[in-house]
Design an enzyme around this catalytic site. Sequence first.
Site, PDB file in Angstrom:
ATOM      1  N   CYS A 298       0.832  -1.200   0.000  1.00 61.77           N
ATOM      2  CA  CYS A 298       0.000   0.000   0.000  1.00 61.77           C
ATOM      3  C   CYS A 298       0.871   1.257   0.000  1.00 61.77           C
ATOM      4  O   CYS A 298       1.914   1.313   0.620  1.00 61.77           O
ATOM      5  CB  CYS A 298      -0.947   0.082   1.183  1.00 61.77           C
TER       6      CYS A 298
ATOM      7  N   ARG B 229       4.286  -0.096  -4.601  1.00 62.27           N
ATOM      8  CA  ARG B 229       3.917  -0.541  -3.253  1.00 62.27           C
ATOM      9  C   ARG B 229       2.582  -1.283  -3.225  1.00 62.27           C
ATOM     10  O   ARG B 229       2.208  -1.874  -2.220  1.00 62.27           O
ATOM     11  CB  ARG B 229       3.817   0.669  -2.314  1.00 62.27           C
TER      12      ARG B 229
ATOM     13  N   TRP C 115      -2.739  -2.783  -1.771  1.00 64.06           N
ATOM     14  CA  TRP C 115      -2.269  -4.151  -1.936  1.00 64.06           C
ATOM     15  C   TRP C 115      -3.107  -4.934  -0.951  1.00 64.06           C
ATOM     16  O   TRP C 115      -2.876  -4.899   0.258  1.00 64.06           O
ATOM     17  CB  TRP C 115      -0.790  -4.256  -1.594  1.00 64.06           C
TER      18      TRP C 115
ATOM     19  N   ASN D 175      -1.816   2.223   5.526  1.00 65.97           N
ATOM     20  CA  ASN D 175      -0.897   1.174   5.102  1.00 65.97           C
ATOM     21  C   ASN D 175      -0.587   0.344   6.335  1.00 65.97           C
ATOM     22  O   ASN D 175      -0.119   0.894   7.330  1.00 65.97           O
ATOM     23  CB  ASN D 175       0.374   1.825   4.536  1.00 65.97           C
ATOM     24  N   GLY D 176      -0.869  -0.950   6.291  1.00 66.67           N
ATOM     25  CA  GLY D 176      -0.604  -1.798   7.456  1.00 66.67           C
ATOM     26  C   GLY D 176      -1.775  -2.727   7.693  1.00 66.67           C
ATOM     27  O   GLY D 176      -2.616  -2.931   6.808  1.00 66.67           O
TER      28      GLY D 176
ATOM     29  N   GLU E 279      18.140 -17.176  -6.966  1.00 66.17           N
ATOM     30  CA  GLU E 279      17.704 -15.840  -7.368  1.00 66.17           C
ATOM     31  C   GLU E 279      17.103 -15.875  -8.781  1.00 66.17           C
ATOM     32  O   GLU E 279      16.099 -15.214  -9.063  1.00 66.17           O
ATOM     33  CB  GLU E 279      18.891 -14.858  -7.282  1.00 66.17           C
TER      34      GLU E 279
ATOM     35  N   LYS F  90      13.327 -14.731  -9.744  1.00 60.76           N
ATOM     36  CA  LYS F  90      13.008 -13.750 -10.798  1.00 60.76           C
ATOM     37  C   LYS F  90      12.025 -14.354 -11.791  1.00 60.76           C
ATOM     38  O   LYS F  90      11.073 -13.725 -12.218  1.00 60.76           O
ATOM     39  CB  LYS F  90      14.267 -13.333 -11.580  1.00 60.76           C
TER      40      LYS F  90
ATOM     41  N   GLU G 136       8.412 -14.798 -10.240  1.00 56.05           N
ATOM     42  CA  GLU G 136       7.641 -13.579  -9.975  1.00 56.05           C
ATOM     43  C   GLU G 136       7.249 -12.854 -11.253  1.00 56.05           C
ATOM     44  O   GLU G 136       6.229 -12.186 -11.300  1.00 56.05           O
ATOM     45  CB  GLU G 136       8.360 -12.647  -8.988  1.00 56.05           C
TER      46      GLU G 136
ATOM     47  N   HIS H 215      18.996 -37.056  -6.647  1.00 53.82           N
ATOM     48  CA  HIS H 215      18.379 -37.569  -5.415  1.00 53.82           C
ATOM     49  C   HIS H 215      16.874 -37.328  -5.390  1.00 53.82           C
ATOM     50  O   HIS H 215      16.266 -37.351  -4.322  1.00 53.82           O
ATOM     51  CB  HIS H 215      19.049 -36.927  -4.190  1.00 53.82           C
TER      52      HIS H 215
ATOM     53  N   LYS I  57       6.312  -4.072  -3.818  1.00 53.27           N
ATOM     54  CA  LYS I  57       7.749  -3.868  -3.670  1.00 53.27           C
ATOM     55  C   LYS I  57       8.205  -4.002  -2.223  1.00 53.27           C
ATOM     56  O   LYS I  57       9.202  -4.629  -1.932  1.00 53.27           O
ATOM     57  CB  LYS I  57       8.088  -2.477  -4.206  1.00 53.27           C
TER      58      LYS I  57
HETATM   59  O1  M6R Z   1      13.179  -4.585   0.588  1.00 54.37           O
HETATM   60  P1  M6R Z   1      13.749  -5.923   0.874  1.00 54.37           P
HETATM   61  O2  M6R Z   1      15.057  -6.161   0.235  1.00 54.37           O
HETATM   62  O3  M6R Z   1      13.816  -6.227   2.352  1.00 54.37           O
HETATM   63  O4  M6R Z   1      12.717  -6.948   0.262  1.00 54.37           O
HETATM   64  C1  M6R Z   1      12.836  -8.326   0.462  1.00 54.37           C
HETATM   65  C2  M6R Z   1      12.040  -9.091  -0.566  1.00 54.37           C
HETATM   66  O5  M6R Z   1      10.674  -8.824  -0.411  1.00 54.37           O
HETATM   67  C3  M6R Z   1      12.461  -8.728  -1.986  1.00 54.37           C
HETATM   68  O6  M6R Z   1      13.829  -8.949  -2.160  1.00 54.37           O
HETATM   69  C4  M6R Z   1      11.697  -9.553  -3.030  1.00 54.37           C
HETATM   70  O7  M6R Z   1      11.993 -10.892  -2.896  1.00 54.37           O
HETATM   71  C5  M6R Z   1      12.091  -9.027  -4.399  1.00 54.37           C
HETATM   72  N1  M6R Z   1      11.260  -7.934  -4.768  1.00 54.37           N
HETATM   73  C6  M6R Z   1      12.016 -10.073  -5.445  1.00 54.37           C
HETATM   74  O8  M6R Z   1      12.468  -9.582  -6.662  1.00 54.37           O
END
Ligand code: M6R
Length: 631
Positions: free
Chosen positions: A2, A29, A82, A108-109, A502, A506, A509, A525, A626
Site C-alpha cells: 500500500c 507498493r 495491496w 498502510n498496514g 535468485e 526472478k 515472480e 536424489h 515492492k
Molecule cells: O526490501 P527488501 O530487500 O527487504 O525486500 C525483500 C524481498 O521482499 C524482496 O527482495 C523480493 O523478494 C524481491 N522484490 C524479489 O524480486
Amino acid sequence: MCGIIGIITNKKRNLVPELISSLRNLEYRGHDSTGIAVIDGNTLKRIRRVGAPSDVLEEGEVSRELGIELRPFSIGIGHNRWATHGKPSERNAHPHVDCENKIAIVHNGTILNYEILKKALMLEGHVFSSDTDTEVVAHLIEQGIKDGKSFLDAFLESITLLEGSFGLAVCSVDSPDRILIAKRGSPLSFGIGKDSLVVASSANAILPHTNTFITLEDGEYAELVSENDGVRYSIGNFVDKSIDIAKNPTVIENFSLDELSKGEYGSFMEKEVHEQPSVLRTTILGRYDTKAGDAVLGGLIDYEDKLATAKQILTVACGTAHNASQVGGVLIETLAGIPVRSEIASEFRYKKIPLSPKRVVLFAVSQSGETADTLESVKEAKRKGYETFGIVNVVGSSIAKMVDAGVYTRAGIEIGVASTKAFISQLGIFYLLALKLARERGMTAPEGQDFISELEEMPEHIQKVLQNIEEQIRDYAKKCVAQNIQTINFLGRGIHVPVSNEAALKFKELTYIEAGSYPLGELKHGPMAIIDEKTLSVVLMPKDEVFALSKNSIEQIRSKGGDLLIITDVEGAKELEGSGLNLLVIPTLKNPLFYPLIEIVPLQLFAYYYSRELGHNVDKPRNLAKSVTVE
Ligand code: M6R
C-alpha cells in the site's frame, strides 16, 4: 504494501494532478486498486477505482468526476492498495470514510483487532461500507468527535485502540486546514515545501515536491496544518504522550527526477537491469584502499574489533536480499573462514538458534529497509543481545535506523518490483565485507590488492554481458515460450546455488510459472524424476573447480531427454564445443568467486523477456508489492 499520499497547501490549486502523479510513483507498493479524496468547501469528495493509477486515473477525467476541475482546494489524500482484508474492489479501495462522509482515511498496514472494534462500533449504530480493517479507524474518529472530542484528540484516542501496524493519513471536512498522520510499524514521512506539506509512505512520492523531509518513528504522529501565511507542522508521540518533538529533517542532495522515470526504456525493470554496471561502481566507490588491499567500510568503522573477533556471522533477509546474503555467506566462508548462517527473516524470529550472541554478529540485508519480517528479526536479535548491522539501500529507513551500524548499498531508487540492481549492490557490499573480514584473518595485502582490482573490473564485465547476450537471451526466451516449456529448473554448484535461487525467484515472480532451483548434484536424489522433453534445465557452470562434475550432471539430464541452457564462460565454452548444447557465454574471470555478479544478468533478462513475451506487466507482477511491510 500500500502507498499513501497526502498533500496540504496554503496555495490553493487543483491538487488532483499532483496526487495522481504521486500515486503513480507509489505504484510499486501496491496496485490492485486506488483512490483519492479531496475536501472541496464543506464537502468530502472521493473517487475509487480497481487497477493501478497509471491505468485507471486520468487527471482531467478525475477532476471532472470530482466536480473540481476549475476549483482550487488545499487538501487531498490518496492511496494505492495491496489487498489484505477484503478482495480488490471499488468498495474496498481507500480512502475510507465515516458514516457521514466527513472523515477520510488512507492506511498502510494491518489492524489486527478490527473485528472487535467493528462490532463495538456497529452496536453504537455505525454503518460499514467495506470489508477492510481500515474503515474502523474512520468510525472510531467519528465516534470520538460525537463524544465531544476535538479532531486531534479523537484521532489520538482512536489510534491508541489499534493493534497491529499502521501508517495513517486522515482529513476531515470539519477541520479543513489539517491532515493528521501517525505511524506504527509502517513507513511514513512528510516533505516540507515552502507552501505545501506532503505525506507519503515512501520518499519516492515526496521527492518530486521537495528534497527535505521528516521520517516518523513508531509511536509518532504529526499535525500538518495550512495557515494564511504558510504551512506548519507539529510532531508528538501517542505512546509516551510527549508533544512538540523536535526532529531534524533529512535533506537528499543530488537527487535527480530522472531516477523516477523510465528514461529511454520501456519499463523500470529494463532500466534498472541496465543501470547495474554504474550501480556497482557507485556501491564500491571510495570503499577500498588499493594500496592496503583492504576494504574501508565507514559505517562499520566503530565496530572493527567486533568484526575482527567474530566467530560466526548470521544474516537475516527475505527474497532477493536473502539470496544475496547466501552468496555473501559463500564469499565470507571461503575468503575469511568464518562460518555464516543465512536465515530467512520470517523464520529467524521464531527459531530457537543455539548461538550465544557473544562473538556472533548479525547482518540484516534489505533494499527497502522496511520489510516487516526483517525489521522484526532485528528487533528480536537486539532483544537477545546480538550486535546488529544493516546492509540497506533506502537511507533513513526503519531497518537502517534500528541496527547498531551499517552500510548503505547506494543502488538508487529501485521501482521495478522484481529486484535487480539492488541485488547487484548487495553483492557489492558482501565482496567488500568478505575482503575486510579476510584481511583481518590472514589474507595478505597483495592478495587483497588482486581482489580489489578484479572487483573494480566487474562493472565493465557486466556491461559486456549486457551488450553481448541481450539479443540472444531475448530470442531464446521467445523460443521457450513458443515451445511451451512446462517446467524449468535453475541449477548450479557452490556459489552458483544461491544465484540459481535468485534466477528461479526472478522467473517465478515475472512469468507466474513455477520454477525450481537445486544444487546440481542434488538432482539425482529426486528432482531428476521430473526431467523429460518438456523441461528446461538452466545450468550455471563457468569453468571453475566444479566444472568437470557439472559436465557429468548435464549429461545425466541430457540422457533423460531434458532441454538444457548452459551459462558458461569463454573457457568453459571451449570445452563444450561440439557438444550440441545451447550455450550462453559470459566472460572468463580470473577469480571464479566473482561469477555471481555476471551470471545473474542473463537470468534477469531471461525472466524479463519471457514475461514480456507472455504479455505480463514486468514492473508490477500480479499479487506482489515492492515493500512488504506486513508479516
Ligand atoms: O526490501 P527488501 O530487500 O527487504 O525486500 C525483500 C524481498 O521482499 C524482496 O527482495 C523480493 O523478494 C524481491 N522484490 C524479489 O524480486
